[in-house]
Design an enzyme around this catalytic site. Sequence first.
Site, PDB file in Angstrom:
ATOM      1  CB  SER A 144      -0.980  -0.003   1.174  1.00 47.62           C
ATOM      2  OG  SER A 144      -0.316   0.249   2.384  1.00 47.62           O
ATOM      3  CG  ASN A 145       3.521   2.691   3.082  1.00 45.02           C
ATOM      4  OD1 ASN A 145       3.397   3.881   3.349  1.00 45.02           O
ATOM      5  ND2 ASN A 145       3.200   1.736   3.944  1.00 45.02           N
ATOM      6  CG  LEU A 175       8.671  -7.990   6.246  1.00 44.69           C
ATOM      7  CD1 LEU A 175       7.619  -9.051   6.543  1.00 44.69           C
ATOM      8  CD2 LEU A 175       8.660  -6.913   7.319  1.00 44.69           C
ATOM      9  CB  ILE A 178      19.559  -3.491   3.985  1.00 42.76           C
ATOM     10  CG1 ILE A 178      18.080  -3.156   3.745  1.00 42.76           C
ATOM     11  CG2 ILE A 178      20.416  -3.024   2.814  1.00 42.76           C
ATOM     12  CD1 ILE A 178      17.458  -3.841   2.534  1.00 42.76           C
ATOM     13  CG  HIS A 201       9.275   0.787  12.390  1.00 42.44           C
ATOM     14  ND1 HIS A 201       9.344  -0.563  12.095  1.00 42.44           N
ATOM     15  CD2 HIS A 201       8.878   0.865  13.680  1.00 42.44           C
ATOM     16  CE1 HIS A 201       9.022  -1.262  13.174  1.00 42.44           C
ATOM     17  NE2 HIS A 201       8.727  -0.412  14.150  1.00 42.44           N
ATOM     18  CD  GLU A 221       3.297   3.036   7.552  1.00 40.03           C
ATOM     19  OE1 GLU A 221       4.302   2.659   8.160  1.00 40.03           O
ATOM     20  OE2 GLU A 221       2.580   2.266   6.887  1.00 40.03           O
TER      21      GLU A 221
HETATM   22  C1  GAR Z   1       4.147  -0.590   6.703  1.00 38.33           C
HETATM   23  O1  GAR Z   1       3.311  -0.324   7.795  1.00 38.33           O
HETATM   24  C2  GAR Z   1       5.580  -0.305   7.077  1.00 38.33           C
HETATM   25  O2  GAR Z   1       5.712   0.740   8.000  1.00 38.33           O
HETATM   26  C3  GAR Z   1       5.989  -1.613   7.708  1.00 38.33           C
HETATM   27  O3  GAR Z   1       5.417  -2.574   6.860  1.00 38.33           O
HETATM   28  C4  GAR Z   1       4.157  -2.091   6.391  1.00 38.33           C
HETATM   29  C5  GAR Z   1       4.021  -2.392   4.915  1.00 38.33           C
HETATM   30  O4  GAR Z   1       2.717  -2.154   4.472  1.00 38.33           O
HETATM   31  N1  GAR Z   1       7.420  -1.724   7.810  1.00 38.33           N
HETATM   32  C6  GAR Z   1       8.035  -2.249   8.866  1.00 38.33           C
HETATM   33  O5  GAR Z   1       7.431  -2.732   9.824  1.00 38.33           O
HETATM   34  C7  GAR Z   1       9.554  -2.196   8.832  1.00 38.33           C
HETATM   35  N2  GAR Z   1      10.106  -2.662  10.043  1.00 38.33           N
HETATM   36  P1  GAR Z   1       2.388  -2.054   2.932  1.00 38.33           P
HETATM   37  O6  GAR Z   1       2.906  -3.313   2.259  1.00 38.33           O
HETATM   38  O7  GAR Z   1       0.902  -1.967   2.868  1.00 38.33           O
HETATM   39  O8  GAR Z   1       3.063  -0.815   2.397  1.00 38.33           O
END
Ligand code: GAR
Length: 188
Positions: free
Chosen positions: A13-14, A85, A88, A104, A174
């Site tokens: 989604s991001n 996830l 890096i 995050h 976000e």
């Molecule tokens: C997001 O909430 C991001 O902040 C988190 O994964 C989600 C991905 O959502 N990232 C972490 O937790 C990094 N440690 P998305 O696939 O809908 O963008």
Amino acid sequence: MKKIAIFASGAGSNAATIIEKLSNNNNIEVALVVSNKDDAGVLKIASHYNIPTLIINKEIFFRGNAYVNELKDLGIEFIILAGFLWKIPVALINAYTGRIINIHPALLPKYGGKGMYGLNVHQAVIDNKEKETGITIHYVDEQYDHGNIIFQATCHVLKDDSSISLAKRVQELEHEHYPIIIEELLAE
Ligand code: GAR
């Protein structure tokens, strides 16, 4: 035109909000979407926008060249982590020093690190009776959810919040901020 790559493991989604916002920016091109999962939702989003994708292999990523040559050959200048996830590897950090950022869904340094992803983060925030939570955008270093903080935004934790309702509020933050921060950083 600055070429960027988005790394994501999940729904994306991001990634979608970033791609959508940057489609109106003549100076930045999302040139590649990278995932460690061949069924990640983000791949459908990439294909919808005709953005090339790369599925990475664990062995090559962690014990090979971390795909540095491939990324350089494509002219990638900046890497955006959006729900990626895997840690890096140093080889990639060294090749892109100060040019890899992550988002995050909490106010780091709290609620970060291994295991702190998805609803786990929001449940921990609720369990600890925090009154506020939020998002952190930060540079990436060798540790999970570490590295210099670029931006944070906060929201309230409500009395009757579940991890799901809180996740939704944080996700809105976000989507509101990540694309803007990326545009600002890449305008420099
Ligand atoms: C997001 O909430 C991001 O902040 C988190 O994964 C989600 C991905 O959502 N990232 C972490 O937790 C990094 N440690 P998305 O696939 O809908 O963008």
